[in-house]
Scaffold this motif. Structure first.
Motif, PDB file in Angstrom:
ATOM      1  N   PHE A  23      13.526  -5.381 -45.408  1.00 53.05           N
ATOM      2  CA  PHE A  23      12.601  -4.250 -45.273  1.00 53.05           C
ATOM      3  C   PHE A  23      12.816  -3.523 -43.956  1.00 53.05           C
ATOM      4  O   PHE A  23      11.968  -2.790 -43.517  1.00 53.05           O
ATOM      5  CB  PHE A  23      11.166  -4.771 -45.349  1.00 53.05           C
ATOM      6  N   ALA A  24      13.927  -3.752 -43.304  1.00 54.09           N
ATOM      7  CA  ALA A  24      14.121  -3.097 -41.996  1.00 54.09           C
ATOM      8  C   ALA A  24      15.539  -2.576 -41.856  1.00 54.09           C
ATOM      9  O   ALA A  24      16.452  -3.005 -42.568  1.00 54.09           O
ATOM     10  CB  ALA A  24      13.829  -4.100 -40.880  1.00 54.09           C
ATOM     11  N   LYS A  25      15.691  -1.667 -40.908  1.00 49.30           N
ATOM     12  CA  LYS A  25      17.015  -1.106 -40.602  1.00 49.30           C
ATOM     13  C   LYS A  25      17.111  -1.098 -39.081  1.00 49.30           C
ATOM     14  O   LYS A  25      16.116  -0.819 -38.395  1.00 49.30           O
ATOM     15  CB  LYS A  25      17.050   0.331 -41.148  1.00 49.30           C
ATOM     16  N   MET A  43      10.940   0.011 -39.512  1.00 50.58           N
ATOM     17  CA  MET A  43      10.373  -0.552 -40.749  1.00 50.58           C
ATOM     18  C   MET A  43       9.356   0.422 -41.317  1.00 50.58           C
ATOM     19  O   MET A  43       8.439   0.849 -40.606  1.00 50.58           O
ATOM     20  CB  MET A  43       9.708  -1.898 -40.440  1.00 50.58           C
ATOM     21  N   CYS A  44       9.574   0.774 -42.595  1.00 56.32           N
ATOM     22  CA  CYS A  44       8.606   1.673 -43.255  1.00 56.32           C
ATOM     23  C   CYS A  44       7.434   0.823 -43.741  1.00 56.32           C
ATOM     24  O   CYS A  44       7.636  -0.136 -44.471  1.00 56.32           O
ATOM     25  CB  CYS A  44       9.236   2.337 -44.478  1.00 56.32           C
ATOM     26  N   PRO A  80       1.576   6.218 -38.620  1.00 54.57           N
ATOM     27  CA  PRO A  80       0.908   5.781 -39.851  1.00 54.57           C
ATOM     28  C   PRO A  80       1.879   5.217 -40.889  1.00 54.57           C
ATOM     29  O   PRO A  80       1.508   4.405 -41.725  1.00 54.57           O
ATOM     30  CB  PRO A  80       0.236   7.067 -40.351  1.00 54.57           C
ATOM     31  N   VAL A  81       3.172   5.627 -40.822  1.00 56.63           N
ATOM     32  CA  VAL A  81       4.106   5.153 -41.860  1.00 56.63           C
ATOM     33  C   VAL A  81       5.203   4.229 -41.341  1.00 56.63           C
ATOM     34  O   VAL A  81       5.862   3.567 -42.126  1.00 56.63           O
ATOM     35  CB  VAL A  81       4.784   6.352 -42.590  1.00 56.63           C
ATOM     36  N   LEU A  82       5.391   4.207 -40.007  1.00 57.41           N
ATOM     37  CA  LEU A  82       6.542   3.457 -39.471  1.00 57.41           C
ATOM     38  C   LEU A  82       6.169   2.484 -38.356  1.00 57.41           C
ATOM     39  O   LEU A  82       5.240   2.749 -37.579  1.00 57.41           O
ATOM     40  CB  LEU A  82       7.549   4.442 -38.847  1.00 57.41           C
ATOM     41  N   PHE A  83       6.946   1.397 -38.257  1.00 56.28           N
ATOM     42  CA  PHE A  83       6.975   0.582 -37.036  1.00 56.28           C
ATOM     43  C   PHE A  83       8.366   0.794 -36.441  1.00 56.28           C
ATOM     44  O   PHE A  83       9.355   0.671 -37.175  1.00 56.28           O
ATOM     45  CB  PHE A  83       6.876  -0.902 -37.369  1.00 56.28           C
TER      46      PHE A  83
END
Ligand SMILES: Cn1cc(Br)cc1C(=O)Nc1[nH]nc2c1CN(C(=O)N[C@H](CN1CCCC1)c1ccccc1)C21CC1
Length: 350
Positions: A23-25, A43-44, A80-83
């Motif tokens: 779930f990450a890039k 991470m979305c 709100p959508v990303l870490f």
């Protein structure tokens, strides 16, 4: 990927992807203020699903851990959508690829690396964290060929790290301890030490002690705890592996046994010092020269700058301080340009 947050674009030049998984890039990026390379783990949130709590675990672990053999967290940018976790960049890639490229490591090199891993794991345990996914893929090489431990997404912080029982069966099967895959409650520190045994075997042999395409067979091999030791391994290293790959966790070496094991202190290496395990960048004295340069950069007084650094908010001050410190340790001189856009000036008195 959707547009990066303005906060990221403003202070970093995002370059190519250097890792993608689950779930990450992970992207390579340049910290504009210092010119230093960093790694940004993006991470979305909506594609995280139930993995969201793993990200929270990883962030909590990384915020508490600061050690020379753990990949340092510099800044967290959340929308709100990303870490976005801005982290230390390790230019040597994964230890996994390093071993494959050489078939296996020579004993003296394995000692050097394994000692660093043992110190990093001992430090994590002393801070109350269990890694739970120790394997060569989660160890990166830096520019000085030293190791950095990453991927605390499966880490856990049981209240009493030595006795609290864990239940989740996680991590990579080939590195998982017998008590973990048998679904019984287990003690995290003991399970990490088993993984260290598998890791040491992989470093010295270039292949895994327990390996089978069929998971059920693999589990049986692990629970039997029988593995072959190639003749070329030294007696000392074979004894250390045997001490770690004990099916009964109560008979398994502890991390203290490990740090004082003759094989780790061989080749006239001094015994591991307590400092090696307690070291925490934040406990070191603040480097006032760096804080002074930052004060000039932000156009504020030293007494205004100092609290913002020791606040450790993993914000633009934390990344600037740690990035300058790393450059200085690598003998690089960083000249901070004076900030021209007042909006970026430190809020408060100026
Ligand atoms: C592969 N590589 C080659 C060079 Br040259 C540099 C690198 C490199 O990855 N450097 C690097 N520096 N800092 C980091 C990385 C990679 N990296 C990572 O966190 N990499 C991990 C690698 N895991 C190992 C098993 C599964 C995924 C990752 C986690 C989630 C998604 C993608 C990658 C950080 C951010 C901490």
């Amino acid at each position: 990927l959707l547009q990066y947050p303005p906060e990221l674009e403003k202070r970093y030049t995002v370059k190519e992807t250097i890792g993608s998984g689950g779930f990450a890039k992970v992207k390579l990026a340049i910290h504009k203020a210092t010119g230093e390379k960093v790694a940004v783990k993006v991470m979305c949130k909506d594609s995280l699903g139930e993995d969201l709590h793993r990200v929270q675990l990883e962030i909590d672990a990384l915020k508490s851990l600061s050690h020379r053999h753990i990949c340092q967290l510099y800044e967290i940018i959340e929308t709100p959508v990303l870490f976005c976790l801005i982290m230390e960049y390790a230019p040597g890639g994964e230890l996994f690829d390093y071993i494959i490229a050489r078939d296996r490591l020579k004993e003296h090199e394995a000692v050097k690396f394994f000692r660093q891993i043992a110190v990093a794991v001992a430090y994590c345990h002393s801070k109350g964290f269990i890694h739970r996914d120790l394997k060569p893929e989660n160890l990166l090489l830096d520019e000085q060929q030293n190791l950095k431990l990453i991927d605390f997404g499966l880490a856990s912080k049981p209240m009493d790290v030595k006795h609290q029982l864990l239940h989740t069966c996680c991590g990579s099967p080939a590195y998982a301890a017998p008590e973990v895959i048998s679904g019984q409650p287990y003690i995290g520190t003991e399970a990490d030490l088993w993984s260290m045994g598998v890791l040491l075997y992989a470093l010295l042999c270039g292949f895994l002690p327990f390996d089978d395409d069929n998971t059920a067979t693999l589990y049986r091999l692990i629970q039997e705890g029988k593995y072959k030791v190639p003749d070329r391994l030294s007696k000392e290293s074979a004894r250390l592996i045997q001490g770690l790959l004990q099916v009964d966790p109560k008979r398994r070496l502890t991390v203290t046994d490990l740090l004082t094991h003759p094989w780790l202190c061989s080749n006239d290496r001094p015994p591991v010092q307590p400092y090696d395990i307690l070291e925490d960048v934040r406990m070191r004295d603040v480097d006032m020269d760096v804080v002074q340069q930052m004060a000039v950069h932000f156009g504020v007084s030293l007494s205004d700058m100092h609290p913002l650094v020791v606040n450790w908010a993993f914000d633009k001050y934390t990344v600037l301080y740690l990035s300058m410190l790393k450059a200085k340790e690598n003998g690089k001189i960083v000249k901070l340009s004076r900030l021209w856009y007042p909006a970026d000036r430190v809020s408060g008195s100026c």
